[in-house]
Every structure is written in structure tokens, then in C-alpha cells.
Scaffold this active site. Structure first.
Site, short mmCIF file in Angstrom:
data_model
loop_
_atom_site.label_atom_id
_atom_site.label_comp_id
_atom_site.label_asym_id
_atom_site.label_seq_id
_atom_site.Cartn_x
_atom_site.Cartn_y
_atom_site.Cartn_z
N GLU A 289 0.82 -1.21 0.00
CA GLU A 289 0.00 0.00 0.00
C GLU A 289 0.86 1.26 0.00
O GLU A 289 0.42 2.32 -0.44
CB GLU A 289 -0.93 0.01 1.23
N HIS A 310 7.70 -26.82 -1.27
CA HIS A 310 7.03 -27.93 -1.95
C HIS A 310 5.82 -27.44 -2.76
O HIS A 310 4.97 -28.23 -3.15
CB HIS A 310 6.62 -28.99 -0.93
N LYS A 424 -13.98 0.57 -3.70
CA LYS A 424 -15.07 0.99 -2.80
C LYS A 424 -16.13 1.75 -3.60
O LYS A 424 -17.33 1.51 -3.44
CB LYS A 424 -14.53 1.91 -1.70
O1 PA5 Z 1 -3.41 1.26 5.94
C1 PA5 Z 1 -4.53 1.71 5.76
O2 PA5 Z 1 -4.78 2.90 5.90
C2 PA5 Z 1 -5.70 0.80 5.41
O3 PA5 Z 1 -5.30 -0.50 5.19
C3 PA5 Z 1 -6.72 0.82 6.51
O4 PA5 Z 1 -6.13 0.37 7.69
C4 PA5 Z 1 -7.94 -0.05 6.17
O5 PA5 Z 1 -8.45 0.32 4.93
C5 PA5 Z 1 -9.01 0.08 7.24
O6 PA5 Z 1 -9.38 1.41 7.38
P1 PA5 Z 1 -10.15 1.92 8.67
O7 PA5 Z 1 -9.28 1.71 9.85
O8 PA5 Z 1 -10.42 3.37 8.40
O9 PA5 Z 1 -11.43 1.11 8.76
#
Ligand code: PA5
Length: 433
Positions: A289, A310, A424
Site C-alpha cells: 500500500e 514444496h 469501494k
Molecule cells: O493502511 C490503511 O490505511 C488501510 O489499510 C486501513 O487500515 C484499512 O483500509 C481500514 O481502514 P479503517 O481503519 O479506516 O477502517
């Protein structure tokens, strides 16, 4: 201590000393931007100070809350997705008994995760289990609006209220969310839940060393003080040390970027302990990310050996030459099992008698490295003495810091995730929101 080893001879001339020299000005700039909080995404650099900001008071408060939960729950449900659950799961899975659920002589609740999937069968199974067990839950969402945990929480809140009545249900719920905004924050105020805050300046995947990670880890019975202390110790080393040879984060960020620039587009995180599987999941999110944007970024993948030798071993040895490996070497096991001597030696294994499984695992690790080097897979080795809270705290902060540096070297903002919104938006349209 965490040590990093990169043998230039195994990089097949892809990375040379001269490349490192050329990289130095960029690296120094990336380091400066990070520690002075002047680079891209600097509004989300609060995690840099998490290890020194977590006060003794907060640790004590989290431990006291964890103790209360342990007293009334056989099962503790952590509701969250992405950075809101992977960090705690990474540490809990790394430290817990491999057969915790069945072994069951610890006085700690089973930790179960929800809100990380929309699977109906998973939720139905969970509700069936919770019908039979005493439980508490913690819902974690920084934005307070993420669909998966919001849906899971609605279902579980209703289950909890039916099971215990509204008042007791309230006492069994903790919310971890933004200080001021979001649907979860409003709900928590309305219902009077105990809450902890996800600091404004800390993004989800960098939030392990805040209540997001620390509360579930404490409930599972692990020493959050030692975890934070480990992070505190390495933080000092990584921030203050500007000598390449003495700063493993400088080395890691540099080697992986150089390998990427020379055509290695996949980084395979390799462990030899199944307990580290979720640590790899956390690492994949952290780097995936943070760096996968603007048409760039190493693809983070992982294997857990020797199991995956394996299944994926063939490809790594012999398939398309796209990857390099980052191996997490753990020097000592926490427990000992030796191969027994057998008078018949029918299985032909007496040459291994009295040798521990860790010794054999290490030989498998070295042998695999040798084979993969023959297969032209460059390797970075990260070594730690053992798996405990302090070492894991170091490893967590090491990867977070390296990820920030590495993202800056790559020229991206490592602290946003605009691409996550795409699915989303489509999903909400389809759902008629
Ligand atoms: O690293 C990030 O920002 C994302 O992976 C969030 O943790 C994830 O989308 C969950 O978001 P939230 O904590 O707002 O529900």
C-alpha cells in the site's frame, strides 16, 4: 539486535558498490525528509514517534483493560480490516502457542477476527460459536466508515445485545477510532463505549504501536511494554545513525530499490517459521500500500518455508527470473525438540539423531539459499536472535522506517493509499449507496 546481510556476489552484478555510492545523496535526502517530517505525506508521520509517545500510563491503562476483558471473555473478537487488524494479528500469531485453541491451558481468551471479510459463512460460523461462548469485542476503524468492519460490527453488536442485554453489551465493547469524526466515533459517544484513539497523524498500516495493535496484543497476554521498548531501541539507532554500514534500514531500502531498478519487480519475504505467516501479511500490506502507486512499486509476495518449497519452490528456483528474496532468519527457537535415536534405523534417519529441529531448519535455510543463488535469485538476509516481544517490536519499527525511506527513494508518497478507493466506489454504486 537486527542484522542485515547482503552478499554482493549473490546479486549477479546487478548491484555494485558504485551503485550504493551513487544512491547516497538520494538516501541522505530521504532520511532527512523522513526524520524532519518534511517529505510527501508528512501529515502522516506520527508513527515515527509512536515508540516514544506511548506513555507508561497508556500501557498500564491498556493492560488493565486487557485484564478486565480476560476476566469475562473466553473469546475476544477483533473487528477491523487492513491496518486495523493485520498488525495485532501478526504479533499474536508470531507469539502464541501453535495450537492455542486446542491446547487451552492459558488463561487468555481465544482471539478471533471479524470485519476482514464479507463471507457470509464465516460470519454465520462465528455467530454459532459466539452463541456458546462468553465474549467481548473491540471494533477498530480509523475512518469509522469502512464497510466490512461496519457491517460485522452491526451484526455482532446486535448479537451481543441479545445475549447480554444492552447495558452489559456496552461494557463488553471497546471502540478504537478517530478522536473526533466518523460514524464509529458518533456511535461510541452515543452508546458510551470505552474508546481509544487512533492518532490523526498515523495511517492504518503504521498503527501497530498504538492502541490499534497494542490492546489486542495485551488481551492475548503478551508484553506490550517489551514490544514498545524494542521499537524504542531500534528507533534511536535508525534515526540517529547516518553511516550506511551501521543502519540496516538504509541498507534494506537501498538494496531493494537498486534490485527493483535493475529489473527485479517482485520481492519475496521468506520465513522458515509458520508463526510468521501473518507477519508476512502485515509486511505485504505495509509495502504494497505504501509503494504500489503511480505505476511503480515492487510487488510484495511471501512464502513460508520449508512448507512452500514444496509448492512455490519450483518457480522460485527455475521460473521467470523476476524476483529477489528477503529472508527473515531467526537464530534461536523458544523451545527444543531433538531427533530421537532409533535402534532399528528403519527410516535411515539416525545420522540426524540428537540434532534439534532448528539446526535442521537452518540447514534447510542455508541449502535453499545456495540453490536459489544458483538459480540467480538475489538475497537480502535479515537476522534476529529470537522471536519475542522485544525483537518483534524492533522488526516492526525497522520495516516501518525502511518503508518510509524506500518510498521516498522510489519517489512516491508512502503514506497515502488513493488506489484503495477505486473498488469501494464501484462497490457502493452497485450496492446503491
Ligand atoms: O493502511 C490503511 O490505511 C488501510 O489499510 C486501513 O487500515 C484499512 O483500509 C481500514 O481502514 P479503517 O481503519 O479506516 O477502517
Amino acid at each position: 539486535m537486527i542484522k542485515l546481510n547482503f552478499d554482493f556476489s549473490t546479486s549477479f552484478s546487478l548491484v555494485e558498490m558504485g551503485d550504493i555510492k551513487d544512491m547516497m545523496p538520494k538516501l541522505e535526502m530521504a532520511h532527512k525528509s523522513l526524520v524532519e517530517k518534511s517529505g510527501k505525506g508528512n501529515e502522516f508521520l506520527g508513527w515515527l514517534d509512536s515508540p516514544i509517545k506511548v506513555s507508561k500510563g497508556l500501557i498500564l491503562d491498556l493492560q488493565a483493560e486487557a485484564e478486565k476483558i480476560r476476566k469475562k471473555a473466553e473469546v475476544y473478537v477483533v473487528v477491523g480490516i487492513g491496518g486495523s487488524y493485520l498488525g495485532s494479528r501478526a504479533i499474536i500469531e508470531a507469539l502464541k502457542h501453535s495450537f492455542d485453541a486446542l491446547y487451552g491451558d492459558r488463561n487468555f481468551p481465544q482471539i478471533i477476527y471479524a470485519g476482514q471479510t464479507l463471507s457470509e459463512d464465516y460470519m454465520a460460523d462465528l455467530l454459532e460459536l459466539l452463541d456458546k461462548k462468553d465474549y467481548c469485542l473491540t471494533v477498530i476503524s480509523k475512518s469509522g466508515t469502512t464497510l466490512e468492519p461496519a457491517i460485522a460490527f452491526r451484526i455482532l453488536k446486535s448479537h451481543l445485545e441479545k445475549k447480554y442485554g444492552k447495558q452489559e453489551a456496552r461494557e463488553r465493547i471497546i471502540a478504537i477510532t478517530d478522536k473526533e469524526k466518523g460514524a464509529l466515533k458518533n456511535l461510541a459517544i452515543e452508546e458510551g463505549y470505552k474508546t481509544y484513539i487512533v492518532p490523526n497523524d498515523v495511517g492504518g498500516r503504521y498503527s501497530l504501536l498504538t492502541p490499534v495493535g497494542l490492546l489486542p496484543i495485551a488481551v492475548a497476554g503478551f508484553d506490550i511494554d517489551a514490544l514498545v521498548e524494542g521499537a524504542r531501541l531500534i528507533r534511536y539507532q535508525l534515526i540517529t545513525n547516518t553511516i550506511f554500514e551501521d543502519n540496516p534500514a538504509w541498507q534494506y531500502a537501498t538494496y531493494r530499490n537498486l534490485l527493483y531498478s535493475k529489473g527485479k519487480s517482485i520481492e519475496m519475504l521468506v520465513n522458515y517459521l509458520p508463526t510468521l505467516q501473518y507477519f508476512s501479511e502485515w509486511w505485504k500490506q505495509l509495502f504494497g500500500e505504501s509503494e504500489g502507486k503511480d505505476g511503480k512499486g515492487l510487488f510484495p509476495a511471501s512464502v513460508s518455508n520449508t512448507t512452500d518449497l514444496h509448492s512455490m519452490g519450483q518457480y522460485i528456483q527455475d521460473g521467470e527470473r523476476l524476483m529477489f528474496e528477503t529472508i527473515i532468519h531467526v537464530e534461536n527457537s523458544n523451545k527444543k525438540v531433538k531427533i530421537p535415536y532409533d535402534g532399528t534405523n528403519n527410516d535411515g534417519l539416525n545420522y540426524l539423531s540428537n540434532i534439534s529441529l532448528t539446526e535442521i531448519n537452518h540447514k534447510a535455510e542455508v541449502g535453499t539459499s545456495m540453490a536459489h543463488i544458483e538459480g540467480k535469485v538475489p538475497q537480502i538476509i535479515i537476522s534476529l536472535d529470537k522471536l519475542d516481544e522485544e525483537h518483534l517490536g524492533k522488526l516492526v519499527f525497522f520495516f516501518e522506517f525502511s518503508c518510509g525511506l524506500s518510498g521516498y527513494l522510489l519517489g512516491v508518497n508512502p503514506f497515502d493509499q488513493p488506489g484503495v478507493e477505486a473498488y469501494k466506489n464501484k462497490m457502493f454504486t452497485l450496492l446503491g449507496k
